[in-house]
Write a protein that holds these residues in place. Structure first.
Motif, mmCIF file in Angstrom:
data_model
loop_
_atom_site.group_PDB
_atom_site.id
_atom_site.type_symbol
_atom_site.label_atom_id
_atom_site.label_comp_id
_atom_site.label_asym_id
_atom_site.label_seq_id
_atom_site.Cartn_x
_atom_site.Cartn_y
_atom_site.Cartn_z
ATOM 1 N N LYS A 186 0.819 -1.208 0.000
ATOM 2 C CA LYS A 186 0.000 0.000 0.000
ATOM 3 C C LYS A 186 0.851 1.256 0.000
ATOM 4 C CE LYS A 186 -3.673 0.462 2.370
ATOM 5 N NZ LYS A 186 -4.655 0.597 3.458
ATOM 6 N N ASP A 187 2.176 1.096 0.029
ATOM 7 C CA ASP A 187 3.067 2.255 0.113
ATOM 8 C C ASP A 187 4.070 2.271 -1.036
ATOM 9 O OD1 ASP A 187 4.664 0.134 0.849
ATOM 10 O OD2 ASP A 187 4.927 0.784 2.925
ATOM 11 N N ASN A 188 3.594 1.935 -2.222
ATOM 12 C CA ASN A 188 4.410 1.976 -3.445
ATOM 13 C C ASN A 188 5.640 1.075 -3.373
ATOM 14 O OD1 ASN A 188 2.857 4.074 -4.933
ATOM 15 N ND2 ASN A 188 3.491 5.364 -3.215
ATOM 16 N N GLY A 189 5.468 -0.091 -2.751
ATOM 17 C CA GLY A 189 6.504 -1.112 -2.760
ATOM 18 C C GLY A 189 7.517 -1.036 -1.647
ATOM 19 N N ARG A 190 7.333 -0.142 -0.696
ATOM 20 C CA ARG A 190 8.300 -0.066 0.407
ATOM 21 C C ARG A 190 8.127 -1.231 1.377
ATOM 22 N NH1 ARG A 190 7.319 5.423 -0.594
ATOM 23 N NH2 ARG A 190 5.487 5.448 0.768
ATOM 24 N N THR A 191 6.895 -1.608 1.663
ATOM 25 C CA THR A 191 6.626 -2.761 2.525
ATOM 26 C C THR A 191 5.599 -3.658 1.841
ATOM 27 O OG1 THR A 191 4.851 -1.603 3.733
ATOM 28 C CG2 THR A 191 7.096 -1.460 4.621
ATOM 29 N N TRP A 192 5.665 -4.967 2.155
ATOM 30 C CA TRP A 192 4.800 -5.957 1.504
ATOM 31 C C TRP A 192 4.136 -6.848 2.549
ATOM 32 C CZ3 TRP A 192 4.107 -5.988 -3.795
ATOM 33 C CH2 TRP A 192 4.999 -5.201 -4.543
ATOM 34 N N ILE A 260 -8.292 -4.753 0.814
ATOM 35 C CA ILE A 260 -8.819 -4.494 -0.527
ATOM 36 C C ILE A 260 -8.178 -3.302 -1.225
ATOM 37 C CG2 ILE A 260 -11.046 -5.512 0.081
ATOM 38 C CD1 ILE A 260 -12.183 -2.694 0.272
ATOM 39 N N THR A 261 -7.198 -2.644 -0.606
ATOM 40 C CA THR A 261 -6.549 -1.511 -1.262
ATOM 41 C C THR A 261 -5.061 -1.809 -1.461
ATOM 42 O OG1 THR A 261 -6.241 -0.442 0.894
ATOM 43 C CG2 THR A 261 -8.165 0.211 -0.405
ATOM 44 N N LEU A 262 -4.526 -1.330 -2.576
ATOM 45 C CA LEU A 262 -3.111 -1.568 -2.882
ATOM 46 C C LEU A 262 -2.586 -0.574 -3.902
ATOM 47 C CD1 LEU A 262 -3.326 -3.042 -5.871
ATOM 48 C CD2 LEU A 262 -3.730 -5.076 -4.516
ATOM 49 N N THR A 263 -1.273 -0.422 -3.899
ATOM 50 C CA THR A 263 -0.576 0.337 -4.939
ATOM 51 C C THR A 263 0.287 -0.584 -5.792
ATOM 52 O OG1 THR A 263 1.262 0.797 -3.421
ATOM 53 C CG2 THR A 263 -0.488 2.454 -3.567
ATOM 54 N N ASN A 264 0.593 -1.769 -5.281
ATOM 55 C CA ASN A 264 1.446 -2.733 -6.000
ATOM 56 C C ASN A 264 0.964 -4.149 -5.715
ATOM 57 O OD1 ASN A 264 3.130 -0.439 -4.641
ATOM 58 N ND2 ASN A 264 4.223 -0.862 -6.542
ATOM 59 N N LEU A 265 1.125 -5.005 -6.703
ATOM 60 C CA LEU A 265 0.796 -6.422 -6.556
ATOM 61 C C LEU A 265 1.964 -7.235 -7.078
ATOM 62 C CD1 LEU A 265 -1.590 -8.363 -5.751
ATOM 63 C CD2 LEU A 265 -2.131 -8.447 -8.190
#
Length: 344
Positions: A186-192, A260-265
């Motif tokens: 949810k933070d543009n790939g900083r944490t997963w 249900i929310t994300l910036t990266n998958l």
């Protein structure tokens, strides 16, 4: 603009009632016309016409209750935002093989992904962008393929804004992976965070993860339903953000929004299905030439995330997608209602 007003006759009554909102929308449209002034004017006129008609007429329902943008495929229009850690033939032609088990014969082909796929000029290219659904007649003639014998491979989709995720569908050309997992950020790939694990043998592949049914929507489990040897092609892996077996009374609670929310998958393949050939390092008959990951399609269903305050979305500022050339692209900036404003 006379032509635009002529196309809005059916919305005339609603326009009178919502004149202020209509004028604000006109300003937004001019903003994007100025930003895209070098584009074809006819294309821009069609864009603005469809946007005005859909938004002005469609906001009637939004004005009296919570509303949400329609779902679409988040992959569409984002070929530059999809990446893979391994692709066959990216540095030059590479041989790979398939096996006809009934006839006990081995057939080999060449992969050359130095240039994009073209049915006539470059049919052996298997770049990652091939997995975007196109509904073209030859869509089964193109796919993405990893390098031979490489077990740990990742595919990543980077979005330009926060989106609402519904479900993921992967359609494989080869056997599905023996083990894999899906992550979200949810933070543009900083944490997963892991969505779900998938494995033919969950206990062996992911011994620290629970098997079986989830007790809560946020439970992370290992699913063995999508990792078998059958079918050998066109097999699917399906992941839903919210298990339909759970009743969700309030979708705006923090733990549900987290799901249900994300910036990266990111999809991580961790183990090839090798049908008993476990010695991939040995060169006898080159068994690794026939084991690799290959995907026909990857569909990521979702929508622009607007917290219930918009039914339409526009391209986000400085977007990386092909925003004006891809039909059906899901954009990232909400056309806000209910006296709200902002990206989401």
């Amino acid at each position: 603009w006379l032509g635009l007003y002529a196309n809005l006759k059916e919305c005339n009554d609603f326009y009178i009632k919502r004149k202020q909102k209509f004028q604000r929308l006109i300003k937004i449209c001019f903003h994007y016309i100025l930003a895209m002034k070098k584009r074809n004017m006819q294309e821009l006129q069609l864009l603005v016409t469809s946007l005005l008609v859909a938004t002005v007429c469609g906001q009637d329902e939004c004005s009296v209750r919570s509303c949400h943008p329609p779902l679409g495929d988040l992959m569409v229009g984002r070929s530059a935002q999809i990446s893979a850690t391994s692709t066959c033939g990216i540095d030059g032609p590479q041989k790979y093989c398939i096996i006809g088990y009934l006839e006990n014969e081995q057939k080999c082909f060449m992969c050359d992904s130095r240039y994009p796929y073209n049915r006539y000029n470059n049919p052996n290219s298997h770049q990652i962008e091939n997995i975007i659904t196109t509904f073209e007649p030859d869509r089964k003639l193109k796919w993405w393929q990893s390098e031979n014998g490489v077990e740990h491979v990742s595919i990543q989709l980077d979005l330009e804004a926060l989106f609402q995720f519904s479900h993921l569908v992967l359609t494989f050309k080869t056997f599905r992976p023996a083990a894999m997992l899906v992550e979200r950020s949810k933070d543009n790939g900083r944490t997963w965070k892991v969505f779900r694990y998938f494995a033919q043998d969950c206990r062996a592949a992911f011994p620290f993860v629970s098997e079986g049914l989830a007790n809560r929507p946020e439970d992370v489990i290992c699913d063995s339903r999508y990792s078998g040897t059958e079918p050998s092609t066109n097999g699917e892996v399906v992941l839903k953000a919210l298990d339909p077996s759970f009743q969700i009374d309030n979708p705006y609670t923090p733990h549900i929004q987290e799901l249900i929310t994300l910036t990266n998958l990111r999809i991580n393949f961790t183990r090839l299905l090798t049908l008993g050939d476990t010695l991939l390092g040995r060169r006898k008959r080159n068994p690794q030439d026939k084991y690799y990951y290959a995907l026909y399609e990857m569909v990521v269903r979702g929508s622009c995330f607007c917290n219930g305050h918009a039914s339409q979305c526009m391209p986000a500022d400085q977007t990386r997608g092909d925003v004006f050339s891809e039909t059906g692209m899901v954009h990232g900036r909400c056309v806000c209602q209910h006296n709200t404003e902002g990206l989401n």
